[in-house]
Design a protein around this motif. Structure first.
Motif, PDB file in Angstrom:
ATOM      1  N   GLY A 187      -4.310  -0.009 -15.266  1.00 57.44           N
ATOM      2  CA  GLY A 187      -4.942   0.814 -16.293  1.00 57.44           C
ATOM      3  C   GLY A 187      -5.022   2.274 -15.911  1.00 57.44           C
ATOM      4  O   GLY A 187      -5.244   3.139 -16.769  1.00 57.44           O
ATOM      5  N   ASP A 188      -4.824   2.590 -14.625  1.00 55.52           N
ATOM      6  CA  ASP A 188      -4.849   3.984 -14.181  1.00 55.52           C
ATOM      7  C   ASP A 188      -3.601   4.716 -14.674  1.00 55.52           C
ATOM      8  O   ASP A 188      -2.530   4.118 -14.848  1.00 55.52           O
ATOM      9  CB  ASP A 188      -4.913   4.070 -12.657  1.00 55.52           C
ATOM     10  N   MET A 189      -3.742   6.029 -14.871  1.00 56.59           N
ATOM     11  CA  MET A 189      -2.611   6.845 -15.286  1.00 56.59           C
ATOM     12  C   MET A 189      -1.557   6.869 -14.183  1.00 56.59           C
ATOM     13  O   MET A 189      -1.880   7.045 -12.997  1.00 56.59           O
ATOM     14  CB  MET A 189      -3.062   8.270 -15.585  1.00 56.59           C
ATOM     15  N   ALA A 190      -0.298   6.711 -14.573  1.00 53.58           N
ATOM     16  CA  ALA A 190       0.790   6.667 -13.598  1.00 53.58           C
ATOM     17  C   ALA A 190       0.832   7.935 -12.754  1.00 53.58           C
ATOM     18  O   ALA A 190       1.038   7.874 -11.532  1.00 53.58           O
ATOM     19  CB  ALA A 190       2.117   6.459 -14.313  1.00 53.58           C
ATOM     20  N   LYS A 191       0.624   9.083 -13.382  1.00 49.11           N
ATOM     21  CA  LYS A 191       0.687  10.346 -12.641  1.00 49.11           C
ATOM     22  C   LYS A 191      -0.347  10.379 -11.524  1.00 49.11           C
ATOM     23  O   LYS A 191      -0.051  10.790 -10.394  1.00 49.11           O
ATOM     24  CB  LYS A 191       0.472  11.528 -13.587  1.00 49.11           C
ATOM     25  N   ASP A 192      -1.573   9.947 -11.830  1.00 49.70           N
ATOM     26  CA  ASP A 192      -2.631   9.946 -10.816  1.00 49.70           C
ATOM     27  C   ASP A 192      -2.293   8.991  -9.671  1.00 49.70           C
ATOM     28  O   ASP A 192      -2.535   9.293  -8.500  1.00 49.70           O
ATOM     29  CB  ASP A 192      -3.965   9.543 -11.447  1.00 49.70           C
TER      30      ASP A 192
ATOM     31  N   GLU B 149       0.451  -1.298 -15.298  1.00 46.81           N
ATOM     32  CA  GLU B 149       0.164  -2.595 -15.916  1.00 46.81           C
ATOM     33  C   GLU B 149       0.122  -3.730 -14.892  1.00 46.81           C
ATOM     34  O   GLU B 149      -0.519  -4.750 -15.130  1.00 46.81           O
ATOM     35  CB  GLU B 149       1.206  -2.906 -16.993  1.00 46.81           C
ATOM     36  N   MET B 150       0.815  -3.550 -13.782  1.00 44.51           N
ATOM     37  CA  MET B 150       0.823  -4.581 -12.741  1.00 44.51           C
ATOM     38  C   MET B 150       1.005  -3.911 -11.384  1.00 44.51           C
ATOM     39  O   MET B 150       1.702  -2.908 -11.266  1.00 44.51           O
ATOM     40  CB  MET B 150       1.951  -5.588 -12.989  1.00 44.51           C
ATOM     41  N   ILE B 151       0.347  -4.461 -10.364  1.00 43.94           N
ATOM     42  CA  ILE B 151       0.493  -3.965  -8.991  1.00 43.94           C
ATOM     43  C   ILE B 151       0.941  -5.133  -8.122  1.00 43.94           C
ATOM     44  O   ILE B 151       0.336  -6.216  -8.164  1.00 43.94           O
ATOM     45  CB  ILE B 151      -0.829  -3.398  -8.444  1.00 43.94           C
ATOM     46  N   ARG B 152       1.989  -4.907  -7.335  1.00 40.53           N
ATOM     47  CA  ARG B 152       2.471  -5.949  -6.421  1.00 40.53           C
ATOM     48  C   ARG B 152       2.475  -5.410  -4.996  1.00 40.53           C
ATOM     49  O   ARG B 152       2.951  -4.303  -4.739  1.00 40.53           O
ATOM     50  CB  ARG B 152       3.880  -6.404  -6.795  1.00 40.53           C
ATOM     51  N   LEU B 153       1.955  -6.212  -4.076  1.00 44.61           N
ATOM     52  CA  LEU B 153       1.989  -5.904  -2.647  1.00 44.61           C
ATOM     53  C   LEU B 153       2.902  -6.929  -1.994  1.00 44.61           C
ATOM     54  O   LEU B 153       2.661  -8.141  -2.082  1.00 44.61           O
ATOM     55  CB  LEU B 153       0.578  -5.974  -2.060  1.00 44.61           C
ATOM     56  N   THR B 154       3.967  -6.446  -1.352  1.00 48.20           N
ATOM     57  CA  THR B 154       4.979  -7.349  -0.821  1.00 48.20           C
ATOM     58  C   THR B 154       5.613  -6.723   0.418  1.00 48.20           C
ATOM     59  O   THR B 154       5.051  -5.792   1.006  1.00 48.20           O
ATOM     60  CB  THR B 154       6.040  -7.652  -1.906  1.00 48.20           C
ATOM     61  N   ARG B 155       6.782  -7.213   0.804  1.00 46.14           N
ATOM     62  CA  ARG B 155       7.537  -6.636   1.920  1.00 46.14           C
ATOM     63  C   ARG B 155       8.897  -6.180   1.415  1.00 46.14           C
ATOM     64  O   ARG B 155       9.470  -6.800   0.513  1.00 46.14           O
ATOM     65  CB  ARG B 155       7.688  -7.650   3.056  1.00 46.14           C
ATOM     66  N   ASP B 156       9.387  -5.099   2.015  1.00 43.42           N
ATOM     67  CA  ASP B 156      10.620  -4.516   1.488  1.00 43.42           C
ATOM     68  C   ASP B 156      11.822  -5.449   1.619  1.00 43.42           C
ATOM     69  O   ASP B 156      12.756  -5.381   0.820  1.00 43.42           O
ATOM     70  CB  ASP B 156      10.912  -3.156   2.133  1.00 43.42           C
ATOM     71  N   ASN B 157      11.797  -6.371   2.590  1.00 42.97           N
ATOM     72  CA  ASN B 157      12.934  -7.282   2.724  1.00 42.97           C
ATOM     73  C   ASN B 157      12.865  -8.463   1.753  1.00 42.97           C
ATOM     74  O   ASN B 157      13.748  -9.313   1.739  1.00 42.97           O
ATOM     75  CB  ASN B 157      13.060  -7.787   4.166  1.00 42.97           C
ATOM     76  N   PHE B 158      11.810  -8.511   0.924  1.00 41.67           N
ATOM     77  CA  PHE B 158      11.733  -9.523  -0.124  1.00 41.67           C
ATOM     78  C   PHE B 158      12.302  -8.997  -1.445  1.00 41.67           C
ATOM     79  O   PHE B 158      12.354  -9.727  -2.432  1.00 41.67           O
ATOM     80  CB  PHE B 158      10.282  -9.952  -0.373  1.00 41.67           C
ATOM     81  N   ILE B 159      12.690  -7.718  -1.459  1.00 41.66           N
ATOM     82  CA  ILE B 159      13.188  -7.083  -2.678  1.00 41.66           C
ATOM     83  C   ILE B 159      14.704  -6.971  -2.611  1.00 41.66           C
ATOM     84  O   ILE B 159      15.271  -6.548  -1.598  1.00 41.66           O
ATOM     85  CB  ILE B 159      12.580  -5.671  -2.852  1.00 41.66           C
TER      86      ILE B 159
END
Length: 288
Positions: A216-221, A277-287
């Motif tokens: 819900g936060d503004m993308a720029k912020d 709209e969505m926040i994901r916390l992951t690892r870069d080698n999973f992408i």
């Protein structure tokens, strides 16, 4: 000698002694340690600091509590000349001032006086302690949950209201895994063998990051918040820098998706009024 008068005097003296003794017995013992009476009313992150000195009032802080903390999870808190402010590190606790309070700090606050039971509650701070355990503050998290946390740690925060699916094929994860979808808008990937959090994402503002960012936060912020300290991830397919993808160090990656309906994590055509709209916390080698 007037015997009756003497007896009456003795009786009055005895009654006085008994009354005083009773009062002393009823008085609670004071340990002399002010911490014994200290109650932490909210433990969480400073979302905003408003400096507006007016008489005894120095300003106001808005604090969002850590998930599951009681009695209060959000509070608008007045800071006055009488508020005691301390700054705590692993080694010591020192006196601080109102100007020491900053956005994104982790604090614990004890209220004094009446609490307005609105939502969020409104109260006056009797004591504020700034918690400067830098290692804990900088560890990436969503709603207080971090990559590598155990299944039992997740259960303590989120409870047992979830639907679970088990995947025996690892896919892009290092092991077979379980996908838990919680009723409150959190999804957790847990390693089937390790029992540790491999990935987590949320669509709910109930679960902010450790830097106070939420859906819900503004993308720029949000981009300003993370872009000031972290590097954007570069596409492995020659598409340049990926907006909303930030490398947090030690292989950790946080992704802010601005359009969940497009079924893509890539943010294209970011507008001035775009929101997370969505926040994901992951690892870069999973992408991919």
């Amino acid at each position: 000698m007037n015997v009756s008068k003497v007896i009456k005097t003795i009786a009055i003296s005895l009654v006085s002694v008994l009354v005083l003794s009773g009062c002393d017995a009823a008085k609670p013992q004071d340990s002399g340690n002010p911490q014994d009476a200290k109650q932490i009313d909210i433990l969480g992150t400073v979302i905003s600091v408003t400096r507006n000195q007016s008489g005894d009032i120095l300003g106001t802080i808005y604090v969002e509590g850590e998930t599951g903390f009681k009695p209060y999870d959000k509070a608008s808190i007045k800071v006055t000349q009488k508020t005691r402010i301390y700054e705590k590190t692993a080694d010591q606790e020192v006196n601080a001032i109102f100007d020491s309070l900053k956005k994104d700090q982790r604090v614990e606050v004890s209220f004094i006086g009446p609490v307005a039971e609105s939502y969020p509650v409104q109260a006056t701070a009797g004591e504020i302690t700034i918690l400067n355990d830098e290692q804990a503050d900088k560890r990436a998290s969503l709603g207080g949950i971090r990559l590598g946390d155990s299944q039992s740690q997740v259960d303590k925060v989120l409870g047992s209201a979830f639907k679970e699916e088990v995947y025996d094929e690892p896919g892009h994860f290092p092991e077979a895994w379980k996908r838990r979808v919680y009723d409150n808008g959190m999804t957790i990937i847990i390693g089937k063998n390790s029992g540790q959090v491999l990935e987590l994402e949320t669509t709910s503002a109930q679960f902010p990051t450790n830097r106070g960012v939420k859906t819900g936060d503004m993308a720029k912020d949000v981009f300003d918040n993370y872009g000031s300290d972290y590097k954007q991830m570069e596409s492995r397919h020659g598409e340049g820098m990926l907006e909303g993808f930030y490398e947090l160090g030690e292989g950790q990656l946080i992704i802010f998706d601005l359009d969940k309906a497009d079924n893509s994590l890539l943010n294209q055509n970011v507008k001035a009024d775009s929101r997370v709209e969505m926040i994901r916390l992951t690892r870069d080698n999973f992408i991919d």
